[in-house]
Design an enzyme around this catalytic site. Structure first.
Site, mmCIF file in Angstrom:
data_model
loop_
_atom_site.group_PDB
_atom_site.id
_atom_site.type_symbol
_atom_site.label_atom_id
_atom_site.label_comp_id
_atom_site.label_asym_id
_atom_site.label_seq_id
_atom_site.Cartn_x
_atom_site.Cartn_y
_atom_site.Cartn_z
ATOM 1 N N LYS A 25 0.830 -1.206 0.000
ATOM 2 C CA LYS A 25 0.000 0.000 0.000
ATOM 3 C C LYS A 25 0.862 1.253 0.000
ATOM 4 O O LYS A 25 0.581 2.217 -0.730
ATOM 5 C CB LYS A 25 -0.908 -0.003 1.235
ATOM 6 C CG LYS A 25 -1.796 1.233 1.343
ATOM 7 C CD LYS A 25 -2.406 1.393 2.723
ATOM 8 C CE LYS A 25 -1.419 2.006 3.691
ATOM 9 N NZ LYS A 25 -2.049 2.554 4.905
ATOM 10 N N ASN A 26 1.919 1.256 0.793
ATOM 11 C CA ASN A 26 2.744 2.458 0.926
ATOM 12 C C ASN A 26 3.594 2.735 -0.312
ATOM 13 O O ASN A 26 4.164 3.821 -0.435
ATOM 14 C CB ASN A 26 3.635 2.357 2.164
ATOM 15 C CG ASN A 26 2.837 2.463 3.451
ATOM 16 O OD1 ASN A 26 1.727 2.986 3.460
ATOM 17 N ND2 ASN A 26 3.386 1.948 4.535
ATOM 18 N N CYS A 119 -3.896 8.508 10.354
ATOM 19 C CA CYS A 119 -3.732 7.955 11.695
ATOM 20 C C CYS A 119 -3.195 9.010 12.651
ATOM 21 O O CYS A 119 -2.228 9.712 12.351
ATOM 22 C CB CYS A 119 -2.777 6.761 11.654
ATOM 23 S SG CYS A 119 -3.459 5.332 10.799
ATOM 24 N N ARG A 124 3.384 14.650 13.234
ATOM 25 C CA ARG A 124 3.983 14.352 11.939
ATOM 26 C C ARG A 124 3.885 15.581 11.045
ATOM 27 O O ARG A 124 2.948 15.717 10.272
ATOM 28 C CB ARG A 124 3.293 13.141 11.311
ATOM 29 C CG ARG A 124 3.421 11.895 12.166
ATOM 30 C CD ARG A 124 3.015 10.664 11.417
ATOM 31 N NE ARG A 124 1.573 10.548 11.309
ATOM 32 C CZ ARG A 124 0.950 9.640 10.575
ATOM 33 N NH1 ARG A 124 1.648 8.790 9.852
ATOM 34 N NH2 ARG A 124 -0.367 9.575 10.547
ATOM 35 N N PRO A 125 4.829 16.483 11.160
ATOM 36 C CA PRO A 125 4.740 17.746 10.430
ATOM 37 C C PRO A 125 5.035 17.560 8.948
ATOM 38 O O PRO A 125 5.564 16.537 8.519
ATOM 39 C CB PRO A 125 5.815 18.604 11.101
ATOM 40 C CG PRO A 125 6.827 17.617 11.585
ATOM 41 C CD PRO A 125 6.043 16.396 11.998
ATOM 42 N N VAL A 126 4.708 18.597 8.179
ATOM 43 C CA VAL A 126 4.980 18.586 6.736
ATOM 44 C C VAL A 126 6.057 19.618 6.398
ATOM 45 O O VAL A 126 6.179 20.031 5.248
ATOM 46 C CB VAL A 126 3.691 18.855 5.930
ATOM 47 C CG1 VAL A 126 2.687 17.733 6.142
ATOM 48 C CG2 VAL A 126 3.078 20.207 6.308
ATOM 49 N N ASP A 306 6.379 0.982 11.296
ATOM 50 C CA ASP A 306 5.045 0.413 11.110
ATOM 51 C C ASP A 306 4.918 -0.983 11.707
ATOM 52 O O ASP A 306 3.802 -1.468 11.920
ATOM 53 C CB ASP A 306 4.677 0.366 9.623
ATOM 54 C CG ASP A 306 4.129 1.693 9.122
ATOM 55 O OD1 ASP A 306 3.950 2.616 9.943
ATOM 56 O OD2 ASP A 306 3.873 1.810 7.912
ATOM 57 N N ILE A 328 11.465 7.085 15.040
ATOM 58 C CA ILE A 328 10.748 7.797 13.981
ATOM 59 C C ILE A 328 9.585 8.583 14.577
ATOM 60 O O ILE A 328 9.468 9.798 14.388
ATOM 61 C CB ILE A 328 10.234 6.817 12.909
ATOM 62 C CG1 ILE A 328 11.368 5.927 12.401
ATOM 63 C CG2 ILE A 328 9.586 7.587 11.758
ATOM 64 C CD1 ILE A 328 12.478 6.682 11.724
#
Length: 425
Positions: A25-26, A119, A124-126, A306, A328
């Site tokens: 999927k990723n 999720c 989780r910054p951009v 993950d 992470i």
């Protein structure tokens, strides 16, 4: 009263059998975003039929893509970009959809994408996405929860990421693939990033250094179409291996890339399990008395973040003391409280999780994200008694045909409807 679906699991049965691993999927999601770069037809062979893929296809259709399924093969074509705005109702469902930003910028000269969702674990910054696009020459700004970008020429330049970032690397690759040029320093080396690079090369871009921290990409003025097969899902494969380990079972995986799972296979071997590995298969046989180990989730080729929650669930069944750290996403521990409901002894202090393994018992628990859901399934399969897992929606985002595949391995699982009280007006 309303109705929701729950996964009912009768634990205590070792998983045994053979399984063919589905495509990743990723890897599929950024490749789907890359289909926006060309007006030519694209065929993707063996695409995962997951909720996240369906959301991405809804988004692509909104932007101008035409698509059709033929079994598990997906045909796509984007003759023109009909909209440069990726709306919140779609992007808010799945963080990976944010990756269309770079593709829109490359193909249409501008892109407008809502703040990503998905999720909810950790922060989780951009910022690395923004840094990359600005370094390549784009004008970038944020307004009312939407990120905007515009260019007046093909993007080009040198991007030095502050840290390896999968999404940021993919965003930059897409942004320059159509007529641009870039050198990416501290690029992510994950297999899914490499797969995207191979796909862009198929379309006509020149890509060098894939799988290394320095990637050079030179885009073509016009990209062509083509047919591509997505890599196997290392996270799905790892989940089933850990489920077999937790239930003290045996499992043969086919259609897998063992080299993508080196970190996990090493841990399982050190835990005492028997492993045989071929070019595209893995045979696993559990030891009845596994040893504990330390997990430290890091960038590839380190232990995958993950798989950290799923490994935690496995370690909760292993006598002795284990420790878990996630470099992470240091706060990725939404599964801990739910595992504790099943009797797991877990102690979180200073972002270090200590696990004291023991026999688990069934309980009613709730998945709060995709991999936390996978962790609960693994724990429930190994537990004594019955468990009911709410949050099936998350499981369906990450695991295709999960119930049927577990049943094929001998697990006593089924989906059922459960009444839910509705909030008063």
């Amino acid at each position: 009263m309303g109705v929701s679906r729950v996964l009912h699991v009768e634990g205590g049965t070792p998983l045994k059998g053979e399984l063919r691993v589905y495509p990743a999927k990723n890897a599929a999601l950024p490749i789907l975003a890359a289909s926006l770069l060309t007006p030519e037809p694209i065929t993707l062979v063996e695409v995962p039929r997951l909720r996240d893929v369906e959301v991405m296809l809804e988004l692509l259709a909104h932007l101008g893509t035409q698509y059709a399924w033929e079994g598990r093969t997906l045909h796509l074509q984007t003759p023109e970009i009909k909209s440069t705005h990726a709306p919140y109702e779609l992007v808010g469902q799945m963080r990976a959809s944010f990756i269309v930003w770079g593709a829109l910028l490359a193909r249409a000269g501008e892109g407008h994408v809502s703040m990503p969702g998905g999720c909810a674990f950790g922060f989780r910054p951009v910022d690395q996405h923004i840094k990359a696009l600005e370094a390549l020459g784009a004008e970038v700004w944020e307004e009312d929860g939407t990120f905007h970008a515009r260019r007046t020429r093909p993007l080009s330049g040198r991007v030095v990421f502050d840290l390896p970032t999968v999404g940021g690397t993919e965003q930059a690759m897409l942004a320059v693939a159509l007529g641009g040029e870039a050198t990416l320093v501290q690029a992510a080396v994950e297999p899914e990033v490499v797969d995207l690079g191979h796909f862009l090369a198929l379309l006509g871009a020149e890509v060098e250094g894939l799988g290394s921290p320095i990637v050079r990409i030179k885009g073509a003025p016009r990209l062509k179409g083509g047919t591509y097969r997505i890599i196997p899902d290392r996270i799905e494969a790892g989940t089933y291996l850990l489920a077999a380990a937790a239930t003290r079972g045996s499992l043969t995986l086919e259609g897998v890339r063992p080299d993508h799972l080196d970190a996990l296979l090493d841990k399982l071997w050190r835990s005492g399990h028997r492993l045989e590995v071929g070019e595209d298969w893995i045979r696993f046989r559990a030891t009845p008395d596994p040893a504990p180990f330390h997990v430290e989730a890091r960038e590839y080729p380190g232990f995958p973040t993950d798989l950290q929650p799923i490994a935690t669930a496995y370690l909760a069944t292993v006598p002795g003391q284990s420790t878990v750290v996630d470099r992470i996403y240091p706060d990725r521990f939404t599964h801990v409280g739910e595992l504790a409901r099943m009797g797991a002894e877990l102690y979180l202090r200073d972002r270090i999780l200590t696990v004291q393994g023991r026999r688990l018992h069934g309980a009613q628990v709730k998945a709060l994200d995709i991999r936390a859901g996978g962790a609960l399934v693994v724990a429930a399969l190994s537990a004594e008694g019955a468990s009911e897992i709410e949050g099936v929606y998350f499981l369906e985002r990450g695991y295709e045909h999960l119930t049927e595949r577990l049943q094929a391995l001998g697990a006593r699982v089924h989906l059922r409807e459960s009444p839910v009280a509705l909030a008063a007006d």
